[in-house]
Design a protein around this motif. Sequence first.
Motif, PDB file in Angstrom:
ATOM      1  N   TYR A  18       0.977  -1.194  -0.128  1.00  0.00           N
ATOM      2  CA  TYR A  18       0.026   0.056   0.223  1.00  0.00           C
ATOM      3  C   TYR A  18       0.800   1.386   0.041  1.00  0.00           C
ATOM      4  O   TYR A  18       0.559   2.169  -0.667  1.00  0.00           O
ATOM      5  N   GLN A  21       2.035   2.221  -3.244  1.00  0.00           N
ATOM      6  CA  GLN A  21       1.166   2.676  -4.029  1.00  0.00           C
ATOM      7  C   GLN A  21       0.857   4.104  -3.895  1.00  0.00           C
ATOM      8  O   GLN A  21       0.191   5.007  -4.431  1.00  0.00           O
ATOM      9  N   PHE A  25      -1.013   7.308  -5.958  1.00  0.00           N
ATOM     10  CA  PHE A  25      -2.489   7.889  -5.712  1.00  0.00           C
ATOM     11  C   PHE A  25      -2.226   9.390  -5.425  1.00  0.00           C
ATOM     12  O   PHE A  25      -2.969  10.094  -5.732  1.00  0.00           O
ATOM     13  N   LYS A  28      -0.265  10.981  -8.858  1.00  0.00           N
ATOM     14  CA  LYS A  28      -0.948  10.438 -10.197  1.00  0.00           C
ATOM     15  C   LYS A  28      -0.033  10.321 -11.422  1.00  0.00           C
ATOM     16  O   LYS A  28       1.029   9.596 -11.421  1.00  0.00           O
TER      17      LYS A  28
END
Length: 207
Positions: A18, A21, A25, A28
């Motif tokens: 996570y 990522q 997020f 972008k």
Amino acid sequence: MFLLRSFIYLLFLASVAYLIQLEGFALKQQALYSEHTLTEHMQEGFTLLSCVLFCYASRINAQLKIAALLLATLSALMFVREFDSYLDLYVFDGAWQSIVYAILALTAGYLIRHRGTVYSSLTAYARTPSYGICLSGVVTLLAFSRIMGKGEFWHSVMGENYMRVVKNIIEEGIETLGYALIFIAAVELVLLCRKAVTQQHTALTEL
């Protein structure tokens, strides 16, 4: 107890995924997954913590001392390599290579002085659960991530739509997984060594 430990490791690796990522997020299309990112800092953190844990294990278990020190050395070399940009910027250009050579020289000298116990220590370590986890982490880091991060492969797959950030995400993500596995191996080794110390203390108390 093993079920709880397995669940903790599951949560740990899921959290690592996570965190990898998060940059995507947050930024972008502007995400780069290069130097000075959370993913890179996680790699540095895992290598440093692994080095500390392996050093601790070497201090509390005589049989595994050599093996643990070699793993600590490997982790230290990885940390220096991941920290190369800071060393080159704030110390001097090529500082990380000098530190690596110094660590290797010290380790080689130590192994020569204790060459009679190297094989037995490595054999003992190979019988521990930590060995399989550590080996998986090293192979993931040094082999799998490099193969999956080959630019030729991603150029072939994406053609004119090639985006370097995709290659970076895959390569850096797999590298982070490798570092995380080595960290877990270090934790497992410390737990094993602590258990052995406790059992030895208990045995001496009962005498």
